[in-house]
Design a protein around this motif. Structure first.
Motif, PDB file in Angstrom:
ATOM      1  N   ARG A 126      34.511   8.454  48.974  1.00 11.77           N
ATOM      2  CA  ARG A 126      35.706   9.240  49.305  1.00 11.77           C
ATOM      3  C   ARG A 126      35.443  10.103  50.534  1.00 11.77           C
ATOM      4  NH1 ARG A 126      40.126  11.638  46.562  1.00 11.77           N
ATOM      5  NH2 ARG A 126      39.587  11.059  44.433  1.00 11.77           N
ATOM      6  N   ALA A 127      34.208  10.634  50.627  1.00  7.47           N
ATOM      7  CA  ALA A 127      33.852  11.482  51.762  1.00  7.47           C
ATOM      8  C   ALA A 127      32.344  11.442  51.971  1.00  7.47           C
ATOM      9  CB  ALA A 127      34.315  12.915  51.518  1.00  7.47           C
ATOM     10  N   ALA A 128      31.921  11.443  53.252  1.00  9.24           N
ATOM     11  CA  ALA A 128      30.487  11.441  53.582  1.00  9.24           C
ATOM     12  C   ALA A 128      30.261  12.314  54.808  1.00  9.24           C
ATOM     13  CB  ALA A 128      30.007  10.019  53.842  1.00  9.24           C
ATOM     14  N   GLY A 129      28.994  12.680  55.023  1.00 12.53           N
ATOM     15  CA  GLY A 129      28.679  13.592  56.116  1.00 12.53           C
ATOM     16  C   GLY A 129      29.202  14.978  55.812  1.00 12.53           C
ATOM     17  N   CYS A 130      29.003  15.415  54.590  1.00 13.34           N
ATOM     18  CA  CYS A 130      29.648  16.655  54.115  1.00 13.34           C
ATOM     19  C   CYS A 130      28.680  17.833  54.132  1.00 13.34           C
ATOM     20  CB  CYS A 130      30.174  16.462  52.696  1.00 13.34           C
ATOM     21  SG  CYS A 130      31.382  15.130  52.562  1.00 13.34           S
ATOM     22  N   THR A 131      29.171  18.963  54.622  1.00 14.65           N
ATOM     23  CA  THR A 131      28.382  20.197  54.608  1.00 14.65           C
ATOM     24  C   THR A 131      29.150  21.262  53.827  1.00 14.65           C
ATOM     25  OG1 THR A 131      29.375  20.733  56.742  1.00 14.65           O
ATOM     26  CG2 THR A 131      27.151  19.812  56.767  1.00 14.65           C
ATOM     27  N   PRO A 132      28.416  22.044  52.997  1.00 10.89           N
ATOM     28  CA  PRO A 132      29.095  23.038  52.142  1.00 10.89           C
ATOM     29  C   PRO A 132      29.647  24.203  52.958  1.00 10.89           C
ATOM     30  CG  PRO A 132      26.714  23.206  51.914  1.00 10.89           C
ATOM     31  CD  PRO A 132      26.966  22.017  52.787  1.00 10.89           C
ATOM     32  N   ARG A 133      30.719  24.802  52.406  1.00  5.13           N
ATOM     33  CA  ARG A 133      31.333  25.975  53.063  1.00  5.13           C
ATOM     34  C   ARG A 133      31.605  27.062  52.026  1.00  5.13           C
ATOM     35  NH1 ARG A 133      36.530  24.400  56.248  1.00  5.13           N
ATOM     36  NH2 ARG A 133      36.957  23.220  54.335  1.00  5.13           N
TER      37      ARG A 133
ATOM     38  N   ALA B 128      34.752  19.113  31.863  1.00  2.00           N
ATOM     39  CA  ALA B 128      34.771  17.778  32.449  1.00  2.00           C
ATOM     40  C   ALA B 128      35.986  17.596  33.354  1.00  2.00           C
ATOM     41  CB  ALA B 128      34.778  16.726  31.344  1.00  2.00           C
ATOM     42  N   ASN B 129      37.136  18.048  32.886  1.00  6.20           N
ATOM     43  CA  ASN B 129      38.366  17.882  33.667  1.00  6.20           C
ATOM     44  C   ASN B 129      38.337  18.721  34.942  1.00  6.20           C
ATOM     45  OD1 ASN B 129      41.114  16.854  33.876  1.00  6.20           O
ATOM     46  ND2 ASN B 129      41.730  18.974  33.605  1.00  6.20           N
ATOM     47  N   TYR B 130      37.871  19.979  34.797  1.00  7.07           N
ATOM     48  CA  TYR B 130      37.795  20.887  35.948  1.00  7.07           C
ATOM     49  C   TYR B 130      36.832  20.325  37.003  1.00  7.07           C
ATOM     50  CZ  TYR B 130      37.108  25.323  38.456  1.00  7.07           C
ATOM     51  OH  TYR B 130      37.031  26.301  39.415  1.00  7.07           O
ATOM     52  N   ASN B 131      35.686  19.807  36.539  1.00  8.40           N
ATOM     53  CA  ASN B 131      34.696  19.277  37.478  1.00  8.40           C
ATOM     54  C   ASN B 131      35.199  18.008  38.166  1.00  8.40           C
ATOM     55  OD1 ASN B 131      32.897  21.322  37.166  1.00  8.40           O
ATOM     56  ND2 ASN B 131      31.639  20.275  35.640  1.00  8.40           N
ATOM     57  N   SER B 132      35.953  17.200  37.444  1.00 12.47           N
ATOM     58  CA  SER B 132      36.542  16.023  38.066  1.00 12.47           C
ATOM     59  C   SER B 132      37.486  16.439  39.196  1.00 12.47           C
ATOM     60  CB  SER B 132      37.293  15.224  36.997  1.00 12.47           C
ATOM     61  OG  SER B 132      37.900  14.100  37.560  1.00 12.47           O
ATOM     62  N   GLU B 133      38.277  17.475  38.941  1.00 13.04           N
ATOM     63  CA  GLU B 133      39.196  17.960  39.976  1.00 13.04           C
ATOM     64  C   GLU B 133      38.432  18.607  41.129  1.00 13.04           C
ATOM     65  OE1 GLU B 133      41.908  20.518  37.927  1.00 13.04           O
ATOM     66  OE2 GLU B 133      42.959  18.859  36.958  1.00 13.04           O
ATOM     67  N   GLN B 134      37.361  19.330  40.796  1.00 12.98           N
ATOM     68  CA  GLN B 134      36.541  19.950  41.851  1.00 12.98           C
ATOM     69  C   GLN B 134      35.986  18.878  42.788  1.00 12.98           C
ATOM     70  OE1 GLN B 134      37.149  23.452  41.879  1.00 12.98           O
ATOM     71  NE2 GLN B 134      34.942  23.673  42.137  1.00 12.98           N
ATOM     72  N   LEU B 135      35.435  17.810  42.221  1.00 16.18           N
ATOM     73  CA  LEU B 135      34.848  16.748  43.045  1.00 16.18           C
ATOM     74  C   LEU B 135      35.916  16.037  43.868  1.00 16.18           C
ATOM     75  CD1 LEU B 135      32.188  15.168  40.632  1.00 16.18           C
ATOM     76  CD2 LEU B 135      31.830  16.808  42.487  1.00 16.18           C
ATOM     77  N   ALA B 136      37.096  15.822  43.264  1.00 11.95           N
ATOM     78  CA  ALA B 136      38.178  15.169  44.006  1.00 11.95           C
ATOM     79  C   ALA B 136      38.623  16.027  45.192  1.00 11.95           C
ATOM     80  CB  ALA B 136      39.357  14.898  43.084  1.00 11.95           C
ATOM     81  N   GLN B 137      38.406  17.352  45.073  1.00 10.42           N
ATOM     82  CA  GLN B 137      38.769  18.265  46.164  1.00 10.42           C
ATOM     83  C   GLN B 137      37.557  18.631  47.017  1.00 10.42           C
ATOM     84  OE1 GLN B 137      40.602  21.421  43.951  1.00 10.42           O
ATOM     85  NE2 GLN B 137      42.315  20.148  43.316  1.00 10.42           N
ATOM     86  N   LEU B 138      36.492  17.824  46.892  1.00  7.74           N
ATOM     87  CA  LEU B 138      35.264  18.015  47.681  1.00  7.74           C
ATOM     88  C   LEU B 138      34.664  19.397  47.466  1.00  7.74           C
ATOM     89  CD1 LEU B 138      36.370  16.295  51.031  1.00  7.74           C
ATOM     90  CD2 LEU B 138      35.607  15.258  48.903  1.00  7.74           C
ATOM     91  N   GLN B 139      34.583  19.797  46.190  1.00 12.34           N
ATOM     92  CA  GLN B 139      33.943  21.063  45.843  1.00 12.34           C
ATOM     93  C   GLN B 139      32.892  20.805  44.771  1.00 12.34           C
ATOM     94  OE1 GLN B 139      37.931  23.076  45.299  1.00 12.34           O
ATOM     95  NE2 GLN B 139      36.831  24.754  46.305  1.00 12.34           N
TER      96      GLN B 139
ATOM     97  N   PHE C 162      30.734  12.147  48.381  1.00  9.64           N
ATOM     98  CA  PHE C 162      31.680  12.155  47.257  1.00  9.64           C
ATOM     99  C   PHE C 162      32.246  10.750  47.075  1.00  9.64           C
ATOM    100  CE2 PHE C 162      31.484  16.503  48.709  1.00  9.64           C
ATOM    101  CZ  PHE C 162      31.545  17.252  47.542  1.00  9.64           C
ATOM    102  N   LEU C 163      32.318  10.312  45.815  1.00 11.50           N
ATOM    103  CA  LEU C 163      32.811   8.960  45.531  1.00 11.50           C
ATOM    104  C   LEU C 163      33.878   8.989  44.448  1.00 11.50           C
ATOM    105  CD1 LEU C 163      29.346   8.797  45.626  1.00 11.50           C
ATOM    106  CD2 LEU C 163      30.020   6.441  46.089  1.00 11.50           C
ATOM    107  N   HIS C 164      34.706   7.951  44.446  1.00  9.26           N
ATOM    108  CA  HIS C 164      35.723   7.781  43.406  1.00  9.26           C
ATOM    109  C   HIS C 164      35.543   6.381  42.824  1.00  9.26           C
ATOM    110  CE1 HIS C 164      39.563   8.443  41.334  1.00  9.26           C
ATOM    111  NE2 HIS C 164      39.771   7.153  41.538  1.00  9.26           N
ATOM    112  N   ARG C 165      35.720   6.269  41.501  1.00  4.75           N
ATOM    113  CA  ARG C 165      35.550   4.985  40.830  1.00  4.75           C
ATOM    114  C   ARG C 165      36.881   4.233  40.767  1.00  4.75           C
ATOM    115  NH1 ARG C 165      32.719   5.202  35.227  1.00  4.75           N
ATOM    116  NH2 ARG C 165      34.426   6.662  34.913  1.00  4.75           N
TER     117      ARG C 165
END
Lengths: 138, 224
Positions: free
Chosen positions: A120-127, B152-163, A109-112
Motif C-alpha cells: 500500500r505504501a513504501a519508502g515511509c518515514t515516521p512523523r 484489533a480494529n483500531y490497529n487495522s484502521e491505524q495501519l490503513a492510515q499509515l500510522q 505498509f501492505l493490504h491483503r
C-alpha cells in the motif's frame, strides 16, 4: 422488572471472539514480510513492471506523474536500500487485512487482497502523531 | 408444542428478534465495511470474513457490555435504593437484602423452593447472588471482548492510515475505547432513568412493567 432469563450462550460467544481475535494475526506476518521483500527485490533489480504488480491498485494508479508508466515511476521513486528484515526492529504487525513490515531501511505498509499481500505504501518515514510520509502510496 | 410456545413466548420472541437484528447488523455492517474499504483503496470482503472480523466483533461487544452493565446495575442498586411511586422499586423502608424469612431461604424455604435455597453455606450464598454474578461476569467478558476486538480494529484502521498500531493497554487508555464505551453507557443509563421515573406517572395497560392503570402515582412496587 422480570429480566431474569438472559441467554447464557453470550458468554461462550464472547470467549470464542476473544480467542479468535488474539490469535488472528500471527500466521500472516511471514507472508506479508515476504511480499515486502519481493517488492524491494524487484525495485533493486530494475524490474519496474514486477514491482508495480506488487503494489495495490490505488498505489499503482497514484504513482505515475505526467505521461510516465507505473514501471518508470516506481524506479524513479526515491526508495531506500531496503530488502531484508531490520535487526532488532519491532516485529511485523498484522491486524486484520493490514500489515506493517519493518525492513533494514524502510517501513512498508501492505493490504491483503484475495491474490495475496500487496504494498500500500513504501519508502515511509515516521512523523510522530501524523501518518507516515511515503514515497510510494499515501 | 403449542403449549411450549405459549408458555415461553416472551423468551422466544426476544431470541428470534435478537437473531434477526444480529443478522441484519452483520449484513449492513459488511456493506458499510466494504464501502470504507473501497474508499481507502482496499478490497471488499465476504460476509463470512466480516462476521469473524474485529470490526463486527467490536461493534457487537460494545453494545453487549453496556446492556449487561445496565441490568447488573439495576439488579444490584434496587436492593439498596428505592424510588417512591415506581413499580420498578421496592417500597420505601424495604431497602436491603431482607431477612431469610422474607427471602424464603434455609429453614424458611418452602417445599418447592430451589434446592440451593434450602442448602447452607457457599451453595446458598452463590445461589442467592447468582443473577448478579452471572450478569456481572457476562458484562466483564463482553467489555474485555470489546477491548480486544477494539484493539484489533483500531490497529487495522491505524495501519490503513499509515500510522503505527498500539498495544492493548494503549488502546484501553485511548479516546476510541472510551468514546465507544461511554456513548453506550449514557444511553443505557438514560433508558433506565426514563423507565424508573416515567412509570411513576404513566401506565401501560396489561404490562407487568407498569402499575395497573387505576393505581395511584404514589403507590410503589406494584406491578400490573
Amino acid at each position: 422488572m422480570r429480566w431474569g432469563a438472559v441467554a447464557p450462550p453470550v458468554a461462550v460467544v464472547t470467549i470464542v471472539a476473544l480467542a479468535s481475535l488474539t490469535g488472528c494475526a500471527s500466521g500472516e506476518a511471514p507472508t506479508a514480510q515476504r511480499a515486502a521483500e519481493r517488492f524491494y527485490s524487484a525495485v533493486h533489480a530494475g524490474q519496474g513492471e514486477a514491482a508495480c504488480g506488487l503494489l495495490t491498485p490505488r498505489a499503482a494508479e497514484d504513482l505515475p506523474l505526467g505521461g510516465e508508466s507505473c514501471a518508470e515511476a516506481v524506479l524513479r521513486a526515491r526508495l531506500p536500500a531496503a530488502d531484508r528484515p531490520r535487526p532488532q526492529a519491532a516485529p511485523t504487525q498484522v491486524w486484520g487485512d493490514e500489515a506493517q513490515v519493518r525492513l533494514s531501511g524502510d517501513t512498508v505498509f501492505l493490504h491483503r487482497f484475495s491474490r495475496g499481500w500487496l504494498v500500500r505504501a513504501a519508502g515511509c518515514t515516521p512523523r510522530g502523531e501524523q501518518p507516515y510520509r511515503c514515497e510510494v502510496g499515501s | 408444542m403449542r403449549r411450549f410456545l405459549r408458555d415461553n413466548g416472551l423468551s422466544l420472541f426476544f431470541l428470534v428478534a435478537f437473531l434477526l437484528a444480529l443478522g441484519g447488523q452483520s449484513i449492513a455492517g459488511n456493506a458499510d465495511y466494504n464501502a470504507r474499504q473501497l474508499t481507502e483503496g482496499g478490497a471488499p470482503i465476504s460476509w463470512v470474513s466480516y462476521v469473524t472480523s474485529s470490526d463486527f466483533a467490536v461493534n457487537v461487544a460494545e453494545n453487549w457490555q453496556s446492556e449487561y452493565l445496565q441490568f447488573l446495575l439495576y439488579i444490584m442498586i434496587t436492593v439498596w435504593l428505592v424510588q417512591r411511586g415506581s413499580p420498578e422499586s421496592k417500597k420505601p423502608g424495604e431497602q436491603g437484602r431482607e431477612s431469610d424469612e422474607e427471602q424464603k431461604v434455609g429453614p424458611h424455604a418452602e417445599p418447592d423452593s430451589p434446592a440451593w435455597a434450602k442448602a447452607t453455606g457457599l451453595r446458598r450464598t452463590l445461589f442467592a447472588n447468582s443473577l448478579g454474578l452471572v450478569m456481572g461476569t457476562i458484562f466483564v467478558l463482553s467489555w474485555l471482548a470489546q477491548s480486544v476486538a477494539g484493539t484489533a480494529n483500531y490497529n487495522s484502521e491505524q495501519l490503513a492510515q499509515l500510522q503505527d498500531p498500539v498495544t492493548w493497554l494503549g488502546y484501553v487508555g485511548s479516546a476510541d475505547f472510551w468514546n465507544r464505551t461511554l456513548q453506550n453507557w449514557q444511553s443505557e443509563l438514560l433508558a433506565v432513568l426514563s423507565m424508573v421515573v416515567l412509570s411513576i406517572y404513566l401506565r401501560q395497560r396489561g404490562s407487568p412493567e407498569s402499575k395497573p392503570v387505576g393505581v395511584p402515582h404514589q403507590a410503589t412496587g406494584i406491578e400490573g
